[in-house]
Motif scaffolding. Structure first.
Motif, PDB file in Angstrom:
ATOM      1  N   PHE A  62       4.008  65.833  71.938  1.00 42.06           N
ATOM      2  CA  PHE A  62       4.666  66.084  70.649  1.00 42.06           C
ATOM      3  C   PHE A  62       3.710  66.831  69.737  1.00 42.06           C
ATOM      4  O   PHE A  62       2.631  66.352  69.424  1.00 42.06           O
ATOM      5  CB  PHE A  62       5.108  64.775  69.991  1.00 42.06           C
ATOM      6  CG  PHE A  62       5.747  64.982  68.642  1.00 42.06           C
ATOM      7  CD1 PHE A  62       7.039  65.473  68.547  1.00 42.06           C
ATOM      8  CD2 PHE A  62       5.046  64.718  67.483  1.00 42.06           C
ATOM      9  CE1 PHE A  62       7.632  65.678  67.308  1.00 42.06           C
ATOM     10  CE2 PHE A  62       5.631  64.928  66.238  1.00 42.06           C
ATOM     11  CZ  PHE A  62       6.921  65.408  66.157  1.00 42.06           C
ATOM     12  N   ASP A  63       4.118  68.033  69.316  1.00 39.39           N
ATOM     13  CA  ASP A  63       3.364  68.812  68.344  1.00 39.39           C
ATOM     14  C   ASP A  63       1.919  69.056  68.796  1.00 39.39           C
ATOM     15  O   ASP A  63       0.987  68.970  68.001  1.00 39.39           O
ATOM     16  CB  ASP A  63       3.389  68.101  66.974  1.00 39.39           C
ATOM     17  CG  ASP A  63       3.047  69.061  65.834  1.00 39.39           C
ATOM     18  OD1 ASP A  63       3.272  70.270  66.003  1.00 39.39           O
ATOM     19  OD2 ASP A  63       2.553  68.596  64.795  1.00 39.39           O
ATOM     20  N   TRP A  64       1.734  69.371  70.077  1.00 38.66           N
ATOM     21  CA  TRP A  64       0.403  69.663  70.605  1.00 38.66           C
ATOM     22  C   TRP A  64       0.056  71.136  70.414  1.00 38.66           C
ATOM     23  O   TRP A  64       0.923  71.973  70.175  1.00 38.66           O
ATOM     24  CB  TRP A  64       0.336  69.336  72.099  1.00 38.66           C
ATOM     25  CG  TRP A  64       0.206  67.875  72.421  1.00 38.66           C
ATOM     26  CD1 TRP A  64       0.671  66.823  71.694  1.00 38.66           C
ATOM     27  CD2 TRP A  64      -0.400  67.301  73.578  1.00 38.66           C
ATOM     28  NE1 TRP A  64       0.396  65.640  72.321  1.00 38.66           N
ATOM     29  CE2 TRP A  64      -0.266  65.905  73.480  1.00 38.66           C
ATOM     30  CE3 TRP A  64      -1.042  67.838  74.698  1.00 38.66           C
ATOM     31  CZ2 TRP A  64      -0.753  65.021  74.459  1.00 38.66           C
ATOM     32  CZ3 TRP A  64      -1.523  66.969  75.670  1.00 38.66           C
ATOM     33  CH2 TRP A  64      -1.386  65.572  75.552  1.00 38.66           C
ATOM     34  N   ASN A  65      -1.234  71.447  70.534  1.00 39.08           N
ATOM     35  CA  ASN A  65      -1.694  72.825  70.628  1.00 39.08           C
ATOM     36  C   ASN A  65      -2.749  72.889  71.728  1.00 39.08           C
ATOM     37  O   ASN A  65      -3.014  71.888  72.393  1.00 39.08           O
ATOM     38  CB  ASN A  65      -2.232  73.346  69.287  1.00 39.08           C
ATOM     39  CG  ASN A  65      -3.372  72.500  68.752  1.00 39.08           C
ATOM     40  OD1 ASN A  65      -4.277  72.110  69.481  1.00 39.08           O
ATOM     41  ND2 ASN A  65      -3.342  72.205  67.457  1.00 39.08           N
ATOM     42  N   ILE A  66      -3.352  74.036  71.954  1.00 35.87           N
ATOM     43  CA  ILE A  66      -4.291  74.182  73.055  1.00 35.87           C
ATOM     44  C   ILE A  66      -5.497  73.258  72.883  1.00 35.87           C
ATOM     45  O   ILE A  66      -6.052  72.735  73.864  1.00 35.87           O
ATOM     46  CB  ILE A  66      -4.743  75.656  73.216  1.00 35.87           C
ATOM     47  CG1 ILE A  66      -5.561  75.843  74.504  1.00 35.87           C
ATOM     48  CG2 ILE A  66      -5.497  76.136  71.994  1.00 35.87           C
ATOM     49  CD1 ILE A  66      -4.824  75.529  75.769  1.00 35.87           C
ATOM     50  N   ASN A 158      10.835  71.862  71.102  1.00 40.65           N
ATOM     51  CA  ASN A 158       9.493  71.343  70.865  1.00 40.65           C
ATOM     52  C   ASN A 158       8.462  72.088  71.706  1.00 40.65           C
ATOM     53  O   ASN A 158       7.408  72.504  71.208  1.00 40.65           O
ATOM     54  CB  ASN A 158       9.442  69.846  71.188  1.00 40.65           C
ATOM     55  CG  ASN A 158       8.037  69.264  71.014  1.00 40.65           C
ATOM     56  OD1 ASN A 158       7.424  69.404  69.962  1.00 40.65           O
ATOM     57  ND2 ASN A 158       7.528  68.630  72.053  1.00 40.65           N
ATOM     58  N   MET A 159       8.791  72.310  72.992  1.00 37.17           N
ATOM     59  CA  MET A 159       7.856  72.995  73.875  1.00 37.17           C
ATOM     60  C   MET A 159       7.746  74.478  73.542  1.00 37.17           C
ATOM     61  O   MET A 159       6.699  75.091  73.776  1.00 37.17           O
ATOM     62  CB  MET A 159       8.273  72.797  75.331  1.00 37.17           C
ATOM     63  CG  MET A 159       7.996  71.396  75.869  1.00 37.17           C
ATOM     64  SD  MET A 159       6.271  70.860  75.649  1.00 37.17           S
ATOM     65  CE  MET A 159       5.371  72.092  76.589  1.00 37.17           C
ATOM     66  N   SER A 164       4.283  78.801  71.966  1.00 35.42           N
ATOM     67  CA  SER A 164       3.970  79.890  71.037  1.00 35.42           C
ATOM     68  C   SER A 164       2.572  79.738  70.461  1.00 35.42           C
ATOM     69  O   SER A 164       1.820  80.706  70.331  1.00 35.42           O
ATOM     70  CB  SER A 164       5.001  79.939  69.901  1.00 35.42           C
ATOM     71  OG  SER A 164       6.279  80.254  70.397  1.00 35.42           O
ATOM     72  N   ASN A 165       2.214  78.494  70.137  1.00 39.73           N
ATOM     73  CA  ASN A 165       0.885  78.221  69.597  1.00 39.73           C
ATOM     74  C   ASN A 165      -0.193  78.515  70.637  1.00 39.73           C
ATOM     75  O   ASN A 165      -1.228  79.124  70.333  1.00 39.73           O
ATOM     76  CB  ASN A 165       0.799  76.764  69.134  1.00 39.73           C
ATOM     77  CG  ASN A 165      -0.565  76.417  68.556  1.00 39.73           C
ATOM     78  OD1 ASN A 165      -1.512  76.186  69.289  1.00 39.73           O
ATOM     79  ND2 ASN A 165      -0.656  76.399  67.247  1.00 39.73           N
ATOM     80  N   VAL A 166       0.066  78.088  71.884  1.00 41.52           N
ATOM     81  CA  VAL A 166      -0.913  78.267  72.961  1.00 41.52           C
ATOM     82  C   VAL A 166      -1.177  79.743  73.216  1.00 41.52           C
ATOM     83  O   VAL A 166      -2.334  80.185  73.258  1.00 41.52           O
ATOM     84  CB  VAL A 166      -0.421  77.569  74.251  1.00 41.52           C
ATOM     85  CG1 VAL A 166      -1.253  78.017  75.456  1.00 41.52           C
ATOM     86  CG2 VAL A 166      -0.496  76.055  74.102  1.00 41.52           C
ATOM     87  N   VAL A 167      -0.115  80.533  73.396  1.00 39.33           N
ATOM     88  CA  VAL A 167      -0.301  81.940  73.781  1.00 39.33           C
ATOM     89  C   VAL A 167      -0.812  82.802  72.628  1.00 39.33           C
ATOM     90  O   VAL A 167      -1.324  83.899  72.859  1.00 39.33           O
ATOM     91  CB  VAL A 167       0.998  82.556  74.361  1.00 39.33           C
ATOM     92  CG1 VAL A 167       1.434  81.796  75.609  1.00 39.33           C
ATOM     93  CG2 VAL A 167       2.114  82.572  73.321  1.00 39.33           C
ATOM     94  N   SER A 168      -0.687  82.313  71.400  1.00 34.93           N
ATOM     95  CA  SER A 168      -1.176  83.089  70.256  1.00 34.93           C
ATOM     96  C   SER A 168      -2.561  82.649  69.793  1.00 34.93           C
ATOM     97  O   SER A 168      -3.075  83.138  68.795  1.00 34.93           O
ATOM     98  CB  SER A 168      -0.188  82.997  69.090  1.00 34.93           C
ATOM     99  OG  SER A 168      -0.048  81.661  68.645  1.00 34.93           O
ATOM    100  N   THR A 169      -3.166  81.711  70.527  1.00 29.87           N
ATOM    101  CA  THR A 169      -4.532  81.270  70.231  1.00 29.87           C
ATOM    102  C   THR A 169      -5.483  81.973  71.199  1.00 29.87           C
ATOM    103  O   THR A 169      -5.451  81.719  72.404  1.00 29.87           O
ATOM    104  CB  THR A 169      -4.673  79.745  70.379  1.00 29.87           C
ATOM    105  OG1 THR A 169      -3.747  79.093  69.512  1.00 29.87           O
ATOM    106  CG2 THR A 169      -6.092  79.300  70.010  1.00 29.87           C
TER     107      THR A 169
END
Length: 238
Positions: A62-66, A158-159, A164-169
Motif C-alpha cells: 500500500f502506497d509503496w515506492n522504490i 494502487n499499483m 509510476s513512482n518506481v519508473v520515474s525515480t
C-alpha cells in the motif's frame, strides 16, 4: 525452507559454513521462480529469494515506492541476521539492488545487475511527442487508457501509482554510492533497458565490469542460461 516476513513470500537456504548469502531479486511482474535454475546450481551455498509484493505469493503493498522496497529488503536481511551478502537483481530488482548496495556498504560483498533499470531514459522526438499528447489529453479530461506500457495497463489503481513512482525515480545518484565490486550483464538485444543504460551504469559505478550477451534480450539470464551462469559463477567465485 519457506518463511513469511509480513506479507512477503521468501525462500531461504542457509549453509552453516560462514559463507556469503546470494540474494536474488526478480523483475517487475515476475517472481522468485525466474531464478530457479540458477539457484539449483548453488545448492551448497546460502541463498535467499523473495517475491516482491504483490507478485508471486506475496501480498498487496500500500502506497509503496522504490525506497520502500529497498528498506523492506534491508529489514529482512537484518531480521535473518545476514552479515555478508551478494545482490543479484534483474531489471526492477536491479533498482532495489542499487539502492541497497549504496546503503549497506559494510555488508554487501558483490553486486550483479542484470538488464537493470534505474537510469534516466533518452527522450526521442517520438517519446517527447507522446508525453506532450498525454498532457493534452489529461488537461482536456479525455480517455487516458491508451497511454502507458503493457505492464502499467495490467495494474489496479494502487499499483499504477506505485509503478509510476518506481519508473520515474532515477538512480544515478544512488549508483554513485555503490562501492562493491559490480558485474553488469545486459542482453545485446534488450529494448526495455537498452545497452546505453548498461554503459552509463558501468561509467557511474567505479568498481564495475560490463558483460554484453549476444542473442539475448531483456531476460538475458533466461535467454542464454548457460552463458549467463558461466559469467555469474566466474564473477562470484573470483
Amino acid at each position: 525452507m519457506n518463511y513469511c516476513f509480513s506479507n512477503v513470500n521468501i525462500k531461504f537456504n542457509f549453509v552453516d559454513n560462514g559463507g556469503v548469502v546470494n540474494i536474488f531479486l526478480h523483475g517487475w511482474g515476475r517472481d522468485l521462480n525466474d531464478f530457479e535454475d540458477i539457484i539449483k546450481t548453488k545448492n551448497n551455498t546460502s541463498w535467499l529469494a523473495l517475491d516482491f509484493p504483490p507478485f508471486g505469493k506475496s501480498g498487496q503493498p500500500f502506497d509503496w515506492n522504490i525506497y520502500t522496497y529497498a528498506n523492506m529488503l534491508i529489514s529482512l536481511i537484518r531480521h535473518l541476521k545476514i552479515e555478508k551478502f551478494n545482490l543479484i537483481g534483474h531489471s526492477f530488482g536491479g533498482r532495489v539492488a542499487i539502492i541497497v548496495a549504496g546503503m549497506e556498504k559494510d555488508k554487501i560483498n558483490k553486486l550483479v545487475l542484470i538488464d537493470s533499470a534505474g537510469m534516466k531514459p533518452k527522450r526521442s522526438i517520438r517519446r517527447k511527442f507522446k508525453i506532450f499528447k498525454y498532457k493534452v489529453y489529461k488537461k482536456l479530461k479525455l480517455n487516458l487508457e491508451k497511454f502507458g506500457s503493457n505492464d502499467y495497463k495490467k495494474l489496479n489503481n494502487n499499483m499504477k501509482k506505485i509503478f509510476s513512482n518506481v519508473v520515474s525515480t532515477y538512480l544515478e545518484e544512488n549508483a554513485k554510492l555503490v562501492k562493491a565490486k559490480t558485474l553488469i550483464v545486459f542482453g545485446k538485444n534488450d529494448t526495455e533497458t537498452p545497452i546505453y543504460m548498461a554503459k552509463r551504469l558501468n561509467k557511474i559505478i567505479e568498481n564495475s565490469k560490463l558483460e554484453i550477451i549476444e542473442n539475448a534480450g531483456h531476460f538475458c539470464f533466461l535467454d542464454r542460461k548457460i552463458k549467463f551462469c558461466e559469467i555469474l559463477n566466474e564473477f562470484l567465485e573470483d
